[in-house]
Design an enzyme around this catalytic site. Sequence first.
Site, PDB file in Angstrom:
ATOM      1  N   GLU A   1       5.314  35.939  59.715  1.00 28.56           N
ATOM      2  CA  GLU A   1       4.631  37.015  60.419  1.00 28.56           C
ATOM      3  C   GLU A   1       3.192  37.163  59.933  1.00 28.56           C
ATOM      4  O   GLU A   1       2.310  37.526  60.700  1.00 28.56           O
ATOM      5  CB  GLU A   1       5.395  38.332  60.258  1.00 28.56           C
ATOM      6  CG  GLU A   1       6.752  38.340  60.934  1.00 28.56           C
ATOM      7  CD  GLU A   1       6.742  37.926  62.401  1.00 28.56           C
ATOM      8  OE1 GLU A   1       5.842  38.326  63.150  1.00 28.56           O
ATOM      9  OE2 GLU A   1       7.640  37.169  62.786  1.00 28.56           O
ATOM     10  N   HIS A   4       0.942  34.958  62.079  1.00 31.96           N
ATOM     11  CA  HIS A   4       0.644  35.553  63.384  1.00 31.96           C
ATOM     12  C   HIS A   4      -0.433  36.635  63.239  1.00 31.96           C
ATOM     13  O   HIS A   4      -1.375  36.699  64.031  1.00 31.96           O
ATOM     14  CB  HIS A   4       1.891  36.202  63.992  1.00 31.96           C
ATOM     15  CG  HIS A   4       2.966  35.257  64.391  1.00 31.96           C
ATOM     16  ND1 HIS A   4       2.785  34.235  65.291  1.00 31.96           N
ATOM     17  CD2 HIS A   4       4.275  35.205  64.029  1.00 31.96           C
ATOM     18  CE1 HIS A   4       3.929  33.593  65.459  1.00 31.96           C
ATOM     19  NE2 HIS A   4       4.845  34.153  64.692  1.00 31.96           N
ATOM     20  N   ASP A  78       8.342  31.110  70.133  1.00 32.24           N
ATOM     21  CA  ASP A  78       6.877  31.034  70.152  1.00 32.24           C
ATOM     22  C   ASP A  78       6.410  29.741  70.816  1.00 32.24           C
ATOM     23  O   ASP A  78       5.454  29.748  71.597  1.00 32.24           O
ATOM     24  CB  ASP A  78       6.313  31.102  68.728  1.00 32.24           C
ATOM     25  CG  ASP A  78       6.579  32.431  68.050  1.00 32.24           C
ATOM     26  OD1 ASP A  78       6.668  33.459  68.753  1.00 32.24           O
ATOM     27  OD2 ASP A  78       6.700  32.443  66.814  1.00 32.24           O
TER      28      ASP A  78
END
Length: 170
Positions: A1, A4, A78
Amino acid sequence: EAGHAIVGYLMPEHDPIHKVTIIPRGRALGVTFFLPDGDRISENRLKLEGDIATLYAGRLAEELIYGSDKITTGASNDIRVATQYARAMVMQWGFSDRLGPLFYETDESGYGKPKDISDQTARIIDEEVKAIIDRNYAKAKQTLHDNEDILHAMKDALMKYETINSPQIK
């Protein structure tokens, strides 16, 4: 994360980050929440390419932190979404310099060879989609490499606090 969040934060015209969490949500092991500043009716090429780079950043962060042999299947959604964006850019939105502003219809699933086109055009579509993906994959990889210290700091913060919000990210 953390990958991202960092790439999304640094991409031009990307939606601002609201928060990042490693607390599992549904099928996701964690989530990075981006919230637009306002209503948006359409997207431009720069924004879409930044979104694609951001989608690949989680997988790239795994590779950077753990090595290429330790990449997981966690980025499967993704990858699917990034590929759908790139394919739509070429086939629906006219963002291919080689093919121009044309619409290529596919079967109902949106996958497979577009209807009523030549094998040569189908090959060009695949090449253009691959070029968009490759360009933005490389952009995300370079961004994370250039900000590896921040990546590790954010990873450590997420491991400690599980959720961090926009002011903490900034």
